[in-house]
Write a protein that holds these residues in place. Structure first.
Motif, PDB file in Angstrom:
ATOM      1  N   GLY A 196       0.814  -1.201   0.000  1.00 47.77           N
ATOM      2  CA  GLY A 196       0.000   0.000   0.000  1.00 47.77           C
ATOM      3  C   GLY A 196       0.853   1.259   0.000  1.00 47.77           C
ATOM      4  O   GLY A 196       2.061   1.235   0.249  1.00 47.77           O
ATOM      5  N   HIS A 197       0.199   2.369  -0.286  1.00 47.01           N
ATOM      6  CA  HIS A 197       0.871   3.678  -0.276  1.00 47.01           C
ATOM      7  C   HIS A 197       0.023   4.672   0.516  1.00 47.01           C
ATOM      8  O   HIS A 197      -0.168   5.818   0.096  1.00 47.01           O
ATOM      9  CB  HIS A 197       1.087   4.172  -1.709  1.00 47.01           C
ATOM     10  N   CYS A 198      -0.481   4.231   1.648  1.00 45.40           N
ATOM     11  CA  CYS A 198      -1.349   5.083   2.457  1.00 45.40           C
ATOM     12  C   CYS A 198      -0.560   6.290   2.966  1.00 45.40           C
ATOM     13  O   CYS A 198       0.520   6.138   3.541  1.00 45.40           O
ATOM     14  CB  CYS A 198      -1.931   4.307   3.622  1.00 45.40           C
ATOM     15  N   THR A 199      -1.104   7.466   2.773  1.00 46.40           N
ATOM     16  CA  THR A 199      -0.388   8.690   3.131  1.00 46.40           C
ATOM     17  C   THR A 199      -0.340   8.934   4.631  1.00 46.40           C
ATOM     18  O   THR A 199       0.421   9.784   5.096  1.00 46.40           O
ATOM     19  CB  THR A 199      -1.053   9.907   2.462  1.00 46.40           C
ATOM     20  N   CYS A 201       0.383   6.525   6.877  1.00 43.89           N
ATOM     21  CA  CYS A 201       1.057   5.389   7.499  1.00 43.89           C
ATOM     22  C   CYS A 201       2.545   5.384   7.180  1.00 43.89           C
ATOM     23  O   CYS A 201       2.951   5.601   6.035  1.00 43.89           O
ATOM     24  CB  CYS A 201       0.415   4.087   7.017  1.00 43.89           C
ATOM     25  N   ARG A 277      -6.870  -6.475   2.156  1.00 43.29           N
ATOM     26  CA  ARG A 277      -7.263  -5.229   1.504  1.00 43.29           C
ATOM     27  C   ARG A 277      -8.590  -5.423   0.783  1.00 43.29           C
ATOM     28  O   ARG A 277      -8.824  -6.448   0.153  1.00 43.29           O
ATOM     29  CB  ARG A 277      -6.217  -4.790   0.470  1.00 43.29           C
ATOM     30  N   ASP A 305     -10.908   2.537   5.946  1.00 41.14           N
ATOM     31  CA  ASP A 305     -10.333   3.843   6.262  1.00 41.14           C
ATOM     32  C   ASP A 305     -11.174   5.040   5.837  1.00 41.14           C
ATOM     33  O   ASP A 305     -11.162   6.063   6.500  1.00 41.14           O
ATOM     34  CB  ASP A 305      -8.910   3.984   5.712  1.00 41.14           C
ATOM     35  N   LEU A 312     -10.687   8.639   0.563  1.00 35.83           N
ATOM     36  CA  LEU A 312      -9.855   7.551   0.034  1.00 35.83           C
ATOM     37  C   LEU A 312      -8.726   8.095  -0.823  1.00 35.83           C
ATOM     38  O   LEU A 312      -7.593   7.606  -0.759  1.00 35.83           O
ATOM     39  CB  LEU A 312     -10.712   6.566  -0.768  1.00 35.83           C
ATOM     40  N   TYR A 315      -6.100   9.697   1.462  1.00 30.96           N
ATOM     41  CA  TYR A 315      -5.332   8.696   2.187  1.00 30.96           C
ATOM     42  C   TYR A 315      -4.466   7.821   1.282  1.00 30.96           C
ATOM     43  O   TYR A 315      -3.747   6.951   1.780  1.00 30.96           O
ATOM     44  CB  TYR A 315      -6.271   7.792   2.994  1.00 30.96           C
ATOM     45  N   LYS A 317      -5.442   5.546  -0.838  1.00 29.78           N
ATOM     46  CA  LYS A 317      -5.944   4.172  -0.902  1.00 29.78           C
ATOM     47  C   LYS A 317      -6.159   3.750  -2.357  1.00 29.78           C
ATOM     48  O   LYS A 317      -6.599   4.529  -3.199  1.00 29.78           O
ATOM     49  CB  LYS A 317      -7.272   4.056  -0.148  1.00 29.78           C
TER      50      LYS A 317
END
Length: 546
Positions: A196-199, A201, A277, A305, A312, A315, A317
């Motif tokens: 993932g590339h969650c901003t 985290c 996911r 989330d 989304l 974040y 997602k």
């Protein structure tokens, strides 16, 4: 003997996570393989700085390792300066995400520190130790920033280890988190990195190192550790705390199938939980997930989330709302328990977005197999040093912290763009963790599921059934009550009202009273469970049942 003292100043939710301690445990296991060293692991709260200094002087180690986090940064700064004055020959090295994200800045601020270990630390810390034991230069120790005659020098980044099976199992005797004797959940990391590339985290320090980002352990190696935990620690519940259990697997369902076959072949009597996911849950995966429930799969965490597309995107997602809805619906129809959570509030939250989040949560709460506890409606984005989303918040003028300071001092140190949303938060924040904190509630839910497992001898005991019914009533009624109350708060805020609590009269007080009454029923039942289990000769030592 060459002494190494690993010091943890607590004071942050990160240290309430067993996954963090497991990562530290891997580093400790790597160091314990070295000869002629003694290792000390010390834990202190933020108010015990003088005790930490006195203890350290008495132990007189050659290396001190400090785990840096935004909440202990000021304490670490004081500690490092005083210790260096008292023990000038000691080498002080820093680790953890803050040090990894801004190594030069952290060494400038903690000017008495000697080095910073970047990212995954097993090999770097071992090499650092060997070089210091042999009085060798630190030049060429990859993955290390170090101070040389007052000058901060940077070595090359250490490439990520692809074969993570080679690491010894993490040292477990430092974890401060306690559980009841009969219910022993242990965290296992089946992989490293995250697809993932969650901003919001930065849980994976691997993002700062070159190499393959996601690396999975073999299922054999994972289950070897599970068997070790069962034998040596009495584990009966496993929490796979990976970004997603199937990360790094190119064949659909292959890793799940290997897990099923491995547990079945070894006849492991456990329950387990893992993360996945939403965008990867489809009809093709449901059959193997259902098979896993026959060998102990308790539930799946789906990190939705956001309940609206704007959140989304913010974040980072990959999933869309349609993915979130499809995944949760498929799991529910298959009879598979699942958790999910939203980050309800962020600096850019809109009134329309809150309504969409509420609508999404109402759909989730209506699903029989959703282990929805309602506390997700009270969640707010918490910032940490090094998050990708920080720059946007700073650039948009929403950060309430020093512009030139890369370190986040307060996770909630930002303001809402929409003043109406700020008013909604100001009203509902007063009921966060009322009457019980989410950690305790989620643990109670997990224990309820543990009792439901077909191999559990108490699953149909009347006392257990009463406990499960009381907990279910709390979950259902607290969820509906919170959703209804927050909807009313949003409606008042939408009209521009700035004194909403007065407008609502005693509704908040009434809601809190109802929640507390429901929780007292849960407590009464869990005390009965504790008494029953004691009669069975099982001592309990945890606040959840004591």
């Amino acid at each position: 003997m060459f002494g190494i003292n690993i010091i943890v100043f607590e004071g942050s939710p990160i240290y309430d996570s067993e996954a963090w301690w497991v990562r530290l445990g891997y580093v400790i296991s790597a160091l314990k393989k070295l000869e002629n060293i003694y290792l000390i692991i010390s834990q202190y709260n933020l108010a015990e700085i003088e005790k930490a200094i006195a203890d350290t002087i008495e132990k007189a180690p050659r290396i001190i390792s400090l785990q840096i986090h935004q909440n202990n940064l000021e304490t670490a700064e004081i500690f490092v300066k005083k210790i260096k004055d008292l023990l000038p020959r000691v080498h002080i090295t820093l680790g953890n995400i803050e040090a990894t994200a801004f190594p030069e800045a952290i060494m400038e601020r903690l000017s008495s520190a000697d080095s910073v270990i970047i990212g995954e630390g097993e090999d770097t810390f071992r090499e650092l130790t060997v070089r210091l034991m042999n009085d060798e230069s630190l030049e060429g120790c990859n993955g290390l920033y170090y101070r040389d005659s007052g000058v901060i020098r940077k070595n090359e980044m250490r490439a990520l280890e692809e074969n993570i099976d080679r690491f010894d199992f993490p040292y477990r005797r430092v974890t401060p988190i306690k559980f009841p004797e009969f219910f022993r959940p242990y965290t296992v990391l089946a992989s490293r990195g995250c697809q993932g590339h969650c901003t919001f985290c930065h849980s994976s320090p691997s993002q700062f190192q070159p190499g393959q980002r996601v690396r999975s352990r073999s299922i054999k190696n994972v289950l070897d550790e599970v068997e070790y935990l069962i034998k040596d620690y009495g584990a009966n519940y496993i929490l796979f705390k990976d970004g997603a259990f199937e990360d790094g697997c190119s064949v659909v369902g292959e890793r799940y199938e290997e897990l099923y076959q491995g547990i079945a072949a070894r006849k492991l009597n456990i329950r387990f939980w893992f993360q996945s996911r939403a965008e990867t849950i489809d009809a093709q995966k449901i059959p193997i997930l259902k098979k896993l429930t026959t060998v102990g799969l308790d539930s799946i965490y789906i990190g939705c989330d956001g309940g609206n597309e704007e959140d989304l995107r913010l974040y980072g997602k990959r999933a869309k709302i349609t993915d979130n809805i499809r995944a949760t619906k498929l799991l529910d129809e298959a009879g598979i328990n699942f958790f999910t959570q939203l980050i309800m509030f962020n600096p850019y939250t809109t009134v329309a977005g809150l309504y969409q989040n509420i609508e999404f949560l109402q759909k989730i709460a209506a699903l029989p197999n959703a282990l929805f506890t309602g506390d997700t409606i009270l969640t707010r984005l918490s910032l940490c040093t090094g998050l990708p989303i920080n720059r946007k918040i700073r650039d948009d003028g929403l950060m309430n912290q020093d512009e030139g300071n890369p370190f986040i001092k307060n996770g909630f140190g930002y303001h809402f763009k929409d003043k109406r949303v700020a008013e909604v938060w100001n009203v509902i924040k007063t009921i966060v963790d009322v009457p019980i904190d989410s950690h305790t509630l989620n643990m109670c839910v997990s224990m309820s599921n543990y009792f439901s497992f077909h191999r559990n001898p108490w699953r149909e005991h009347p006392v257990i059934m009463s406990y499960k019914m009381a907990l279910k009533e709390y979950r259902v009624k607290s969820s509906s009550g919170l959703l209804s109350y927050v909807t009313k708060v949003i409606q008042h805020a939408e009209k521009g009202e700035m004194n909403i609590i007065n407008s609502l009269g005693n509704e908040q007080e009434k809601l809190i009273g109802e929640l507390e009454a429901l929780w007292r029923k849960v407590e009464k039942c869990r005390f009965s469970v504790a008494a029953m289990l004691r009669r069975e000769g099982l001592p309990l030592k945890n606040y959840i049942f004591d």
